[in-house]
Motif scaffolding. Sequence first.
Motif, short mmCIF file in Angstrom:
data_model
loop_
_atom_site.label_atom_id
_atom_site.label_comp_id
_atom_site.label_asym_id
_atom_site.label_seq_id
_atom_site.Cartn_x
_atom_site.Cartn_y
_atom_site.Cartn_z
N PRO B 41 0.80 -1.23 0.00
CA PRO B 41 0.00 0.00 0.00
C PRO B 41 0.83 1.28 0.00
O PRO B 41 0.29 2.35 -0.16
CB PRO B 41 -0.82 -0.10 1.30
CG PRO B 41 -0.73 -1.50 1.73
CD PRO B 41 0.56 -2.03 1.20
N CYS B 43 2.57 2.40 -2.22
CA CYS B 43 2.57 2.99 -3.56
C CYS B 43 3.95 3.13 -4.18
O CYS B 43 4.16 3.96 -5.03
CB CYS B 43 1.93 4.38 -3.57
SG CYS B 43 0.32 4.43 -2.85
N VAL B 60 -5.32 -2.13 -7.20
CA VAL B 60 -5.37 -3.33 -6.35
C VAL B 60 -6.54 -3.26 -5.37
O VAL B 60 -7.23 -4.25 -5.12
CB VAL B 60 -4.04 -3.49 -5.58
CG1 VAL B 60 -4.14 -4.52 -4.48
CG2 VAL B 60 -2.91 -3.84 -6.53
N TYR B 61 -6.81 -2.06 -4.82
CA TYR B 61 -7.89 -1.91 -3.84
C TYR B 61 -9.23 -2.32 -4.44
O TYR B 61 -9.97 -3.14 -3.86
CB TYR B 61 -7.95 -0.46 -3.36
CG TYR B 61 -9.12 -0.17 -2.45
CD1 TYR B 61 -10.19 0.61 -2.88
CD2 TYR B 61 -9.16 -0.70 -1.16
CE1 TYR B 61 -11.27 0.85 -2.05
CE2 TYR B 61 -10.23 -0.47 -0.32
CZ TYR B 61 -11.29 0.30 -0.78
OH TYR B 61 -12.37 0.53 0.05
N ASN B 87 -1.22 0.18 -6.41
CA ASN B 87 -2.01 0.04 -5.20
C ASN B 87 -2.65 1.39 -4.91
O ASN B 87 -1.94 2.34 -4.57
CB ASN B 87 -1.13 -0.40 -4.04
CG ASN B 87 -1.99 -0.86 -2.86
OD1 ASN B 87 -2.92 -0.17 -2.48
ND2 ASN B 87 -1.67 -2.02 -2.32
N THR B 89 -4.91 2.22 -2.55
CA THR B 89 -5.55 2.44 -1.24
C THR B 89 -5.18 3.85 -0.78
O THR B 89 -4.01 4.21 -0.78
CB THR B 89 -5.08 1.45 -0.17
OG1 THR B 89 -3.68 1.30 -0.29
CG2 THR B 89 -5.76 0.13 -0.26
N GLU B 95 -6.80 0.56 3.76
CA GLU B 95 -5.76 -0.46 3.89
C GLU B 95 -6.26 -1.60 4.78
O GLU B 95 -6.07 -2.77 4.48
CB GLU B 95 -4.50 0.18 4.48
CG GLU B 95 -3.26 -0.65 4.33
CD GLU B 95 -2.00 0.07 4.80
OE1 GLU B 95 -1.17 -0.57 5.46
OE2 GLU B 95 -1.85 1.26 4.49
#
Lengths: 253, 253
Positions: B41, B43, B60-61, B87, B89, B95
Amino acid sequence: MAKVIAVVSQKGGVGKTTTAVNLAASIAALEARALVVGIDPQCGVSTSFGKDGKSVSYGVYNMIYHDIPTTEAILNTDIQFLDVIVNNTANPEEEDQLVQALRKDRFKLKDKLAEIDKFYDYILLDCPPALNSLTISSMIAANSLLVPVQGEFFSMDSLGKLLRAAREVAKRYNQSLFIEGFLLTMVNYHTNLGKKISENLKRAMGDKVFTTSIPRTVRLAEAPLMKKPIILFDINSSGSKAYLSLAQEIMTK
Amino acid sequence: MAKVIAVVSQKGGVGKTTTAVNLAASIAALEARALVVGIDPQCGVSTSFGKDGKSVSYGVYNMIYHDIPTTEAILNTDIQFLDVIVNNTANPEEEDQLVQALRKDRFKLKDKLAEIDKFYDYILLDCPPALNSLTISSMIAANSLLVPVQGEFFSMDSLGKLLRAAREVAKRYNQSLFIEGFLLTMVNYHTNLGKKISENLKRAMGDKVFTTSIPRTVRLAEAPLMKKPIILFDINSSGSKAYLSLAQEIMTK
Ligand SMILES: Nc1ncnc2c1ncn2[C@@H]1O[C@H](COP(=O)(O)OP(=O)(O)OP(=O)(O)O)[C@@H](O)[C@H]1O
Ligand SMILES: Nc1ncnc2c1ncn2[C@@H]1O[C@H](COP(=O)(O)OP(=O)(O)OP(=O)(O)O)[C@@H](O)[C@H]1O
Ligand SMILES: [Mg+2]
Ligand SMILES: [Mg+2]
């Protein structure tokens, strides 16, 4: 009444453990009582003092999950005025138990440290590379946050995420929380990259950036292998001088 | 059928993101189709390609938590044959949602990658610095594990913890999981420390240590600032040559 400083960054490998251990050792060398606590289950703190996290009978895991008296988790070190509490979680299940216990009671760590804060002047918390409940509990227990920023890569994005999380903690749980400072670590003063990062950070954070910065020096990379803080095996190195100067900067504020 | 390689280490800052991104770019340069997925998460993957994790509509989230088709989360890059899933999030709550969703269904990530594995030859998973459910799900989805080991500090203790977790995953969820190899990163060939670490690792892990190692070079530290993999801005640097040689070593196994 101890001053509790949490060393935090969700970015990995920026020098959190190196800073918590060597700053605590420098504070002790300047004759103030210091305690360093390994909140990060990766056992960086125990490695730094040559103790095997798994073989220690009591540590952070028992203090939080089994609620043993905090005094029983304290270990002495070779440095007078410096004690340590290691993270003795032995596997992912115990780590999950620790995280769940702190999610259930956000003030648990703060309460456990309050049991022993009259014995120390400074308590340093070495946090994991994540904004999870271990780091959030440390922010709740702390008076201030010390944020290492690697001198080779600086992302305003990730500092922003950290500061947002800190503001959220201050609003809900710990009104008096403040930023102790941003510490440039692993700085290579000879490259353009080093100079550029330092300028960017100072422009973004102003006087919250410590005057002291920590040079990249192989002596600090070797310290975990020597199983002791750098001031114990090379007091004349640039790494030792930097952490002693950081300690003075913090203690005279 | 893509080969899925998870880049894992619970130690922070050892070069997981740098390896996932630059190895994927090198594989694409050798004309095989590669996808790199930002499981972490923090990034790191989005920063490496100059995309802001929060401003991307799907990543991804959404793929895991909202179950959108995986094809919708795929972004193209400036390199032909290289795609990326970032990612996205945006805060600690999201998360937590991602972690909870993967804890509930351990095979979720594996199933989502199976939707697109016919389009790629290699899929690289950039994991967070922890043995949490994000990393465990990646180990379940992977065919093999690539473990970066920083050339300045080597802890058998922490490698032991990682290997125990991998054996546990293989036993319960993924019998065919194997170690692709241990990669020495940030190696300083001129110091004793560099030589000592490399010897220790080879003695402990034998032929599982890649012949290729990655030198410490400021060009790799700069790569995230250039917002592109190193082969795009300095093909002649020692960092580019090392990752191209690593790609060849893996592709010809
Ligand atoms: N000033 C420095 N010069 C050279 N090497 C350093 C310096 N500071 C730290 N290191 C080395 O860099 C690596 C990362 O440092 P450290 O473990 O303190 O970071 P961390 O932020 O605690 O990592 P993690 O995110 O895994 O907890 C270690 O190998 C350490 O020895
Ligand atoms: N070979 C190298 N030479 C010099 N610097 C490097 C090298 N590899 C990585 N770096 C730098 O070291 C830092 C850590 O690398 P990276 O972010 O890839 O590690 P990571 O394991 O993904 O970290 P995290 O644990 O936070 O996910 C970054 O600033 C990166 O640019
Ligand atoms: Mg650490
Ligand atoms: Mg990373």
